[in-house]
Write an enzyme that holds these catalytic residues in place. Structure first.
Site, PDB file in Angstrom:
ATOM      1  N   ASP A   1       0.795  -1.231   0.000  1.00 37.55           N
ATOM      2  CA  ASP A   1       0.000   0.000   0.000  1.00 37.55           C
ATOM      3  C   ASP A   1       0.832   1.288   0.000  1.00 37.55           C
ATOM      4  OD1 ASP A   1      -1.708  -2.059   0.593  1.00 37.55           O
ATOM      5  OD2 ASP A   1      -2.345  -1.277   2.523  1.00 37.55           O
TER       6      ASP A   1
ATOM      7  N   GLU B   1     -10.508  -2.109   4.156  1.00 34.55           N
ATOM      8  CA  GLU B   1      -9.195  -1.554   4.473  1.00 34.55           C
ATOM      9  C   GLU B   1      -9.005  -0.205   3.781  1.00 34.55           C
ATOM     10  OE1 GLU B   1      -6.406  -5.477   4.987  1.00 34.55           O
ATOM     11  OE2 GLU B   1      -6.675  -4.765   2.934  1.00 34.55           O
TER      12      GLU B   1
END
Length: 535
Positions: free
Chosen positions: A41, A241
Site C-alpha cells: 500500500d 481496508e
C-alpha cells in the site's frame, strides 16, 4: 524518542542506493517501484514545499511480505521519483522485530497543533497502524498484545526526510471503540485530514472484519474522540481496508461540494476478478458524520461503485497538502491473490500511474472521473497518428511500436461486435494482450490469457471487463497506458478504468488493431512512446 534513520549498522539494508539499472525483466519504466524489496500500500501521501512524498509499505530485506516499514520516495512532478532512505523502519529490524508500521497517512500540521514543531519548523505528522509482533509494555507504559493493531504517530521537522516516533504517547488510539473492543487484531489504516469548517483533525479507521468505518476528531493529533460510524454497505466479500475521505466539486461547481469515501476490499473485488479491489461512495460530510447518497448505496450488499474494474488497483490513497481541485490518487498496482508469486525480481510490487480525480454528472448520477496526471506528457514523444473512416472486419498490423506507450483510441462501433488493439505481442502473436470494447455488453475488456508468463497463479490468466456507455455521438474513447508489466485503460472521460499487470517477453513489442463481427467507423489512433523515468 526513537529516530529510526539514525540506527547504526543498518545502512546497507535501509539504503535505496542499490547497483540497479532499472532494466530488469518486467521493471516498470514510468511507474514507481522500489529498487529492491516487497512493496504494497501507498501510505502517507503528502505534498509539502514543492515535493511529493510517497511513503509505502515495504520490506527492505526481501521480496516477501514482512518487516513492514515505511519506504520513501520523493518527486517534484509525480513522474520522476527518487527513492529515499526508509522513513520508519520496523522496530527491532532485522533480528527481533517487535513493531511493524502498517498503512496510514501524513499531514502538514501548519498550525503546530501537535506541538511537534520547533524553531519555526512546520511539522509533518505521520499517522499509522502499529502492528505489535509480541506482547509487550511500550515506552509510554501502555501494554499491548501480540498481533494487536493500534494507531500511532511520528513526526518530522526536516520536511519529511527523517522521522521520530511519539514514544511518550504511542499508540494514540490503543483500542477500537465500544462495542468493538474484541476487534483489536483488525483495527487499522488511519486516514487523517484537516477539516477547515470545524477546525478539527478527522481520522477514518477501519474495523476491518465487521465492514465498519469509525470516524474520529481531534484538536492535536494526539487525543481522539469517536465522532460516528459508517457501514456495512455495498461490497462486503472481504475485509474493509485503506479508507480515504475527501471533498470534490460536482461538475466544477464550487457551490456544490460532495464527499467521496474510497476504501479497499480484500478479497471480493470487482466481478470477474479474484482477490482485492477498491470501491467508493459519494455523499455528504458535516465534520462528524458521512452519509452516502441513496444512489451510491445498493441493497443486499452485493455490488459496488468500483474505483477500478481490473484486478490490480488496490489501497488507493489521495495526497494531503494539495488543493481540492487538484485531488490526486495513487494505488498499489497489484493484488493480494498473487503479488508474492509474480516473476519480478529483485522487487515485488509498485504503484499505478498518479491520477487526477473529479466528479461529473453522468447519466444523472454523480460519477468519479480519473485521468492520468498531466505531467506524464513531459516524457512522451514520437506521436504516430492514423485515421480510418471505415475499418473493415479483420486485423491491421501496426508493426513494432515498443513496450512503453500512451495510446489514444477512438471509434464508432457501427456493426462490429468488438473493436480494439493488441499490445505487447511477440512477432508470432503467441504472446499478446488484447484490449478492446464489446459492443453488445457495452464493456471495455482486457484479455491477458496469453499476455506472457501467466503460470505463477491459476487465477491470473483471465479476461476482465469494465462498463462503458458510448458518448451521445456514439463514440467510444479509450486511453491506454502500456508499461513493461502493466496496462491501464481509461474509458470515456475517465468514468471507467481497468488496471492489469502483465509479464510479457522482452521482444513483445508488436501491436495490431482488430475489428470483429463487422466494420468499425471513424477510427482514430494516436500512439506516443513514453521514455523511462529511471535512465
Amino acid at each position: 524518542m526513537v529516530a529510526f534513520l539514525k540506527a547504526v549498522g543498518l545502512g546497507l539494508l535501509i539504503s535505496p542506493t542499490w547497483a540497479m539499472d532499472y532494466k530488469e525483466p518486467y521493471r516498470p519504466q514510468f511507474h514507481f517501484s522500489p529498487a529492491k524489496g516487497w512493496t504494497n500500500d501507498p501510505s502517507g501521501l503528502v505534498y509539502h514545499n514543492g515535493t511529493y512524498h510517497l511513503f509505502f509499505q515495504h520490506n527492505p530485506a526481501g521480496i516477501e511480505w514482512g518487516n513492514l516499514s515505511w519506504g520513501h520516495a520523493t518527486s517534484h512532478d509525480l513522474t520522476h521519483w527518487k527513492e529515499e532512505p526508509v522513513a520508519l523502519l520496523a522496530r527491532g529490524f532485522p533480528q527481533n522485530v517487535t513493531e511493524m508500521f502498517f498503512t496510514g497517512s501524513a499531514v502538514v500540521d501548519i498550525h503546530n497543533t501537535s506541538g511537534f514543531g520547533a524553531n519555526g519548523k512546520i511539522p509533518l505528522v505521520a499517522v499509522y497502524t502499529s502492528f505489535y509482533d509480541v506482547t509487550q509494555t511500550l515506552p509510554s507504559g501502555k501494554k499491548v498484545k501480540a498481533n494487536q493493531q493500534s494507531q500511532s504517530i511520528a513526526y518530522s521537522i526536516d520536511d519529511g526526510m527523517t522521522w521520530t516516533t511519539y514514544d511518550a504517547g504511542n499508540p494514540v488510539l490503543q483500542h477500537p471503540p465500544t462495542p468493538y473492543q474484541e476487534q483489536w487484531e483488525n483495527f487499522r489504516d488511519p486516514f487523517v485530514f484537516w477539516h477547515e469548517q470545524t477546525h478539527k483533525w478527522i481520522m477514518v479507521t477501519t474495523v476491518a472484519e465487521l465492514h465498519k468505518l469509525v470516524l474520529w476528531t481531534s484538536d492535536n493529533l494526539k487525543d481522539w474522540e469517536v465522532a460516528s460510524e459508517f457501514g456495512p454497505f455495498n461490497a462486503v466479500g472481504g475485509v474493509w481496508e485503506c479508507p480515504n475521505l475527501f471533498p470534490l466539486a460536482l461538475d466544477n461547481d464550487a457551490s456544490n461540494i460532495k464527499w467521496v469515501l474510497v476504501l479497499g476490499l480484500n478479497p471480493g473485488g470487482p466481478p470477474g476478478t479474484v482477490g482485492s479491489g477498491t470501491q467508493y461512495f459519494i455523499g455528504d460530510f458535516d465534520g462528524t458524520t458521512f452519509v452516502a447518497d441513496n444512489e451510491s448505496v445498493y441493497p443486499g450488499n452485493k455490488t459496488a461503485n468500483w474505483l477500478d474494474w481490473g484486478p490490480d488497483y488496490y489501497a488507493a490513497a489521495t495526497y494531503n497538502g494539495l488543493s481540492d481541485t487538484n485531488r490526486t490518487v495513487m494505488a498499489w498496482m497489484s493484488n493480494w491473490q498473487y503479488n508474492a508469486k509474480i516473476p519480478a525480481y529483485p522487487w515485488h510490487g509498485g504503484m499505478a500511474t498518479p491520477r487526477h480525480m473529479s466528479l461529473k454528472t453522468i447519466d444523472q448520477k454523480p460519477t468519479l472521473i480519473q485521468q492520468p496526471y498531466k505531467n506524464l506528457e513531459s516524457i512522451e514523444s514520437h506521436t504516430r497518428n492514423s485515421v480510418w473512416k471505415s475499418f473493415a472486419e479483420g486485423k491491421k498490423d501496426l508493426g513494432s511500436v515498443g513496450k512503453t506507450l500512451d495510446i489514444d483510441l477512438e471509434f464508432s462501433p457501427y456493426d462490429a461486435a468488438e473493436f480494439g488493439i493488441i499490445v505487447q505481442a511477440t512477432s508470432d502473436w503467441k504472446q499478446q494482450t488484447r484490449i478492446g470494447y464489446n459492443v453488445t455488453s457495452q464493456q471495455i475488456f482486457v484479455d491477458r490469457t496469453k499476455s506472457g508468463d501467466v503460470s505463477f497463479d491459476e487465477t491470473f490468466a483471465r479476461v476482465y471487463h469494465a462498463p462503458l456507455v458510448p458518448s451521445s455521438e456514439g463514440i467510444v474513447h479509450l486511453r491506454i497506458l502500456v508499461d513493461w508489466s502493466s496496462v491501464e485503460v481509461f474509458g470515456g472521460e475517465g468514468e471507467s478504468t481497468l488496471t492489469a499487470q502483465i509479464f510479457p517477453s522482452r521482444n513483445a513489442t508488436f501491436a495490431q488493431l482488430f475489428s470483429h463481427g463487422g466494420q468499425t467507423g471513424n477510427v482514430k489512433i494516436g500512439i506516443r512512446k513514453v521514455s523511462s523515468t529511471w535512465n
